[in-house]
Motif scaffolding. Structure first.
Motif, PDB file in Angstrom:
ATOM      1  N   GLU A 150      -2.210  14.314  -1.650  1.00 59.28           N
ATOM      2  CA  GLU A 150      -2.941  14.180  -0.391  1.00 59.28           C
ATOM      3  C   GLU A 150      -3.423  12.737  -0.192  1.00 59.28           C
ATOM      4  OE1 GLU A 150      -5.155  14.609   3.103  1.00 59.28           O
ATOM      5  OE2 GLU A 150      -3.475  15.735   2.265  1.00 59.28           O
ATOM      6  N   LEU A 151      -3.844  12.092  -1.263  1.00 61.66           N
ATOM      7  CA  LEU A 151      -4.288  10.700  -1.182  1.00 61.66           C
ATOM      8  C   LEU A 151      -3.156   9.786  -0.742  1.00 61.66           C
ATOM      9  CD1 LEU A 151      -6.486   8.513  -1.828  1.00 61.66           C
ATOM     10  CD2 LEU A 151      -5.530   8.455  -4.152  1.00 61.66           C
ATOM     11  N   GLY A 152      -1.955  10.024  -1.284  1.00 64.19           N
ATOM     12  CA  GLY A 152      -0.807   9.199  -0.930  1.00 64.19           C
ATOM     13  C   GLY A 152      -1.025   7.753  -1.323  1.00 64.19           C
ATOM     14  N   ASP A 153      -0.675   6.838  -0.433  1.00 64.68           N
ATOM     15  CA  ASP A 153      -0.829   5.412  -0.728  1.00 64.68           C
ATOM     16  C   ASP A 153      -2.095   4.825  -0.115  1.00 64.68           C
ATOM     17  OD1 ASP A 153      -0.115   5.457   1.926  1.00 64.68           O
ATOM     18  OD2 ASP A 153       1.642   4.158   1.722  1.00 64.68           O
ATOM     19  N   LYS A 154      -3.005   5.682   0.311  1.00 63.46           N
ATOM     20  CA  LYS A 154      -4.262   5.207   0.909  1.00 63.46           C
ATOM     21  C   LYS A 154      -5.219   4.754  -0.201  1.00 63.46           C
ATOM     22  CE  LYS A 154      -5.337   9.114   2.983  1.00 63.46           C
ATOM     23  NZ  LYS A 154      -4.241  10.013   2.569  1.00 63.46           N
ATOM     24  N   PRO A 155      -6.049   3.751   0.056  1.00 62.12           N
ATOM     25  CA  PRO A 155      -7.019   3.336  -0.960  1.00 62.12           C
ATOM     26  C   PRO A 155      -8.089   4.391  -1.219  1.00 62.12           C
ATOM     27  CG  PRO A 155      -7.351   2.117   1.086  1.00 62.12           C
ATOM     28  CD  PRO A 155      -6.082   2.875   1.238  1.00 62.12           C
ATOM     29  N   TYR A 156      -8.442   5.145  -0.168  1.00 68.02           N
ATOM     30  CA  TYR A 156      -9.431   6.216  -0.266  1.00 68.02           C
ATOM     31  C   TYR A 156      -8.903   7.445   0.471  1.00 68.02           C
ATOM     32  CZ  TYR A 156     -12.667   2.324  -1.248  1.00 68.02           C
ATOM     33  OH  TYR A 156     -13.278   1.219  -1.776  1.00 68.02           O
ATOM     34  N   PHE A 157      -9.480   8.603   0.171  1.00 65.70           N
ATOM     35  CA  PHE A 157      -9.115   9.792   0.942  1.00 65.70           C
ATOM     36  C   PHE A 157      -9.460   9.594   2.409  1.00 65.70           C
ATOM     37  CE2 PHE A 157      -9.340  11.725  -3.291  1.00 65.70           C
ATOM     38  CZ  PHE A 157      -8.190  12.492  -3.287  1.00 65.70           C
ATOM     39  N   GLY A 158     -10.487   8.787   2.671  1.00 68.39           N
ATOM     40  CA  GLY A 158     -10.861   8.482   4.044  1.00 68.39           C
ATOM     41  C   GLY A 158     -10.038   7.363   4.657  1.00 68.39           C
ATOM     42  N   GLY A 159      -8.897   7.041   4.055  1.00 70.80           N
ATOM     43  CA  GLY A 159      -8.055   5.946   4.561  1.00 70.80           C
ATOM     44  C   GLY A 159      -8.539   4.619   4.021  1.00 70.80           C
ATOM     45  N   THR A 193      -2.153   7.085  -9.473  1.00 68.85           N
ATOM     46  CA  THR A 193      -2.587   6.696  -8.133  1.00 68.85           C
ATOM     47  C   THR A 193      -4.003   7.188  -7.855  1.00 68.85           C
ATOM     48  OG1 THR A 193      -0.296   6.790  -7.343  1.00 68.85           O
ATOM     49  CG2 THR A 193      -2.024   6.804  -5.680  1.00 68.85           C
ATOM     50  N   LEU A 194      -4.284   8.419  -8.250  1.00 70.28           N
ATOM     51  CA  LEU A 194      -5.634   8.954  -8.079  1.00 70.28           C
ATOM     52  C   LEU A 194      -6.628   8.143  -8.901  1.00 70.28           C
ATOM     53  CD1 LEU A 194      -7.420  11.233  -6.881  1.00 70.28           C
ATOM     54  CD2 LEU A 194      -7.031  12.484  -9.015  1.00 70.28           C
ATOM     55  N   MET A 195      -6.236   7.752 -10.112  1.00 76.51           N
ATOM     56  CA  MET A 195      -7.141   6.971 -10.965  1.00 76.51           C
ATOM     57  C   MET A 195      -7.407   5.596 -10.383  1.00 76.51           C
ATOM     58  SD  MET A 195      -8.563   8.450 -13.478  1.00 76.51           S
ATOM     59  CE  MET A 195      -9.130   6.975 -14.306  1.00 76.51           C
ATOM     60  N   ALA A 196      -6.417   5.020  -9.715  1.00 76.12           N
ATOM     61  CA  ALA A 196      -6.639   3.721  -9.067  1.00 76.12           C
ATOM     62  C   ALA A 196      -7.706   3.848  -7.984  1.00 76.12           C
ATOM     63  CB  ALA A 196      -5.330   3.195  -8.481  1.00 76.12           C
ATOM     64  N   SER A 197      -7.651   4.922  -7.225  1.00 79.93           N
ATOM     65  CA  SER A 197      -8.666   5.163  -6.203  1.00 79.93           C
ATOM     66  C   SER A 197     -10.013   5.456  -6.848  1.00 79.93           C
ATOM     67  CB  SER A 197      -8.253   6.324  -5.298  1.00 79.93           C
ATOM     68  OG  SER A 197      -9.201   6.535  -4.277  1.00 79.93           O
ATOM     69  N   ALA A 198      -9.987   6.213  -7.954  1.00 82.29           N
ATOM     70  CA  ALA A 198     -11.232   6.522  -8.663  1.00 82.29           C
ATOM     71  C   ALA A 198     -11.931   5.248  -9.124  1.00 82.29           C
ATOM     72  CB  ALA A 198     -10.931   7.423  -9.866  1.00 82.29           C
ATOM     73  N   LYS A 199     -11.176   4.325  -9.698  1.00 81.79           N
ATOM     74  CA  LYS A 199     -11.758   3.070 -10.169  1.00 81.79           C
ATOM     75  C   LYS A 199     -12.331   2.267  -9.003  1.00 81.79           C
ATOM     76  CE  LYS A 199      -8.735   2.734 -14.214  1.00 81.79           C
ATOM     77  NZ  LYS A 199      -7.599   2.024 -14.846  1.00 81.79           N
ATOM     78  N   ARG A 200     -11.641   2.327  -7.869  1.00 79.79           N
ATOM     79  CA  ARG A 200     -12.126   1.636  -6.674  1.00 79.79           C
ATOM     80  C   ARG A 200     -13.469   2.224  -6.237  1.00 79.79           C
ATOM     81  NH1 ARG A 200      -7.747   2.564  -4.057  1.00 79.79           N
ATOM     82  NH2 ARG A 200      -6.649   0.767  -4.881  1.00 79.79           N
TER      83      ARG A 200
END
Length: 224
Positions: A144-153, A187-194
């Motif tokens: 669902e996250l895909g290539d977005k930096p956040y779930f909110g885009g 990919t999810l972990m990259a967003s998590a770290k962000r």
């Protein structure tokens, strides 16, 4: 532990320092720049105030605004977003996107919560099944996250806040159950770290070592 002083306290958060659900409320308040008093609860000996303000579930977090309680973590986050609407919107403005965000919140609090809880509170085959179910749920979220930096885009938002409480526990989970989340969900972990680098988050979550120490203590008490 997490207290912000103000001359007149009108906003009180009943909380527990290690709760991923309490973290959601703290993060939302700090995203909005709202001053509040955080009152730490002993979940084994709940305060009369908590029992009075949340008599149905008797759980934290509870946000008390001008004497009126708001309960359940994501309900609290939505309330914060609506009351302090002038800064850093948390929910999407589009009705469809809001509906989708609520769908994923429900997924997180059902499909992620249960296996996450079993990761540190069980051993053996039950724990192995929990790890498998946990990773499967995270992979669905990663898709669902895909290539977005956040779930909110491009913007840190509602679903990101919901997940950040869990992100704070990822390292303790890995230590408790000897597995790697990043290797399965990079990919999810990259967003998590962000998310974990945001100022509102840094000021709202404990150190992973403190959470791991708590997990070890509870595992010992539960005979795990």
């Amino acid at each position: 532990m997490y207290t912000e002083n103000q001359s007149v306290i009108f906003l009180i958060l009943l909380d527990y320092w290690a709760s991923p659900f309490g973290m959601r409320a703290r993060i939302a308040l700090r995203e909005k720049g709202v001053k509040f008093e955080c009152r730490e609860e002993n979940l084994r000996d709940k305060s009369p105030l908590l029992l009075q303000m949340n008599p149905v579930h008797k759980k934290i977090p509870v946000l008390i605004h001008n004497g009126k309680p708001v309960c359940e973590s994501m309900n609290v986050v939505q309330y914060i977003d609506e009351v302090w609407s002038g800064k850093n919107s948390i929910l999407p403005s589009d009705p469809y996107q809001r509906a989708q965000a609520r769908f994923w919140i429900d997924f997180i609090d059902t499909k992620v919560y249960e296996p996450a809880d079993k990761i540190w509170s069980t051993t053996g085959e039950v724990q192995e099944t929990a790890k498998k179910d946990f990773i499967e749920a995270l992979k669905i979220l990663e898709a669902e996250l895909g290539d977005k930096p956040y779930f909110g885009g491009d913007n840190f938002g509602f679903v990101d806040i919901a997940m950040t409480g869990y992100y704070s526990w990822f390292e303790p989970f890995e230590k408790c159950a000897n597995f790697s989340i990043e290797s399965e969900c990079p990919t999810l972990m990259a967003s998590a770290k962000r998310c974990l680098q945001r100022e509102s988050v840094v000021n709202s979550i404990p150190n992973p070592d403190e959470l791991f120490a708590l997990a070890l203590k509870l595992m010992k008490e539960y005979g795990v």
